[in-house]
Scaffold this motif. Sequence first.
Motif, PDB file in Angstrom:
ATOM      1  N   SER A 295      -8.171  -2.286   1.345  1.00  0.00           N
ATOM      2  CA  SER A 295      -7.694  -2.890   2.589  1.00  0.00           C
ATOM      3  C   SER A 295      -8.818  -3.193   3.567  1.00  0.00           C
ATOM      4  CB  SER A 295      -6.656  -1.987   3.250  1.00  0.00           C
ATOM      5  OG  SER A 295      -7.214  -0.714   3.509  1.00  0.00           O
ATOM      6  N   ASP A 296      -9.913  -2.424   3.507  1.00  0.00           N
ATOM      7  CA  ASP A 296     -11.005  -2.690   4.438  1.00  0.00           C
ATOM      8  C   ASP A 296     -11.966  -3.774   3.944  1.00  0.00           C
ATOM      9  OD1 ASP A 296     -11.944  -1.027   2.452  1.00  0.00           O
ATOM     10  OD2 ASP A 296     -13.150   0.215   3.769  1.00  0.00           O
TER      11      ASP A 296
ATOM     12  N   LYS B 280       0.847  -1.182   0.000  1.00  0.00           N
ATOM     13  CA  LYS B 280       0.000   0.000   0.000  1.00  0.00           C
ATOM     14  C   LYS B 280       0.887   1.237   0.000  1.00  0.00           C
ATOM     15  CE  LYS B 280      -0.660   0.517   4.990  1.00  0.00           C
ATOM     16  NZ  LYS B 280      -1.638   0.743   6.036  1.00  0.00           N
ATOM     17  N   SER B 281       0.303   2.346  -0.342  1.00  0.00           N
ATOM     18  CA  SER B 281       1.039   3.598  -0.411  1.00  0.00           C
ATOM     19  C   SER B 281       1.574   3.984   0.963  1.00  0.00           C
ATOM     20  CB  SER B 281       0.127   4.703  -0.938  1.00  0.00           C
ATOM     21  OG  SER B 281       0.750   5.964  -0.797  1.00  0.00           O
TER      22      SER B 281
ATOM     23  N   GLU C   6      -7.567   2.276   5.270  1.00  0.00           N
ATOM     24  CA  GLU C   6      -8.510   2.720   4.249  1.00  0.00           C
ATOM     25  C   GLU C   6      -7.719   3.053   2.983  1.00  0.00           C
ATOM     26  OE1 GLU C   6     -10.170   6.105   6.106  1.00  0.00           O
ATOM     27  OE2 GLU C   6     -11.297   4.955   7.556  1.00  0.00           O
ATOM     28  N   CYS C   7      -7.248   2.050   2.297  1.00  0.00           N
ATOM     29  CA  CYS C   7      -6.412   2.317   1.145  1.00  0.00           C
ATOM     30  C   CYS C   7      -6.547   1.197   0.114  1.00  0.00           C
ATOM     31  CB  CYS C   7      -4.956   2.464   1.571  1.00  0.00           C
ATOM     32  SG  CYS C   7      -4.306   0.995   2.370  1.00  0.00           S
TER      33      CYS C   7
END
Length: 64
Positions: free
Chosen positions: A33-34, A8-9, A17-18
């Motif tokens: 991700s959620d 993820k960033s 939350e990504c």
Amino acid sequence: MSGIKWQKSSFSGDRNECVELGNPSGEIAIRESDTPGTIVRTTPAQLKTFLLSVKTGEIDNPAY
């Protein structure tokens, strides 16, 4: 698709939350991700075309 190393960033920090990306077997896997059970698969070439379309405004242009 177990065993995928998800990335993820770094801008996401500790938030969950990504969008995460993985690269199993030469394809691109994308998930939120959620909701990690929903995975979209594409090829690197298709993702590149999509991202270029977003950057150039083709996706937002109703006349396109």
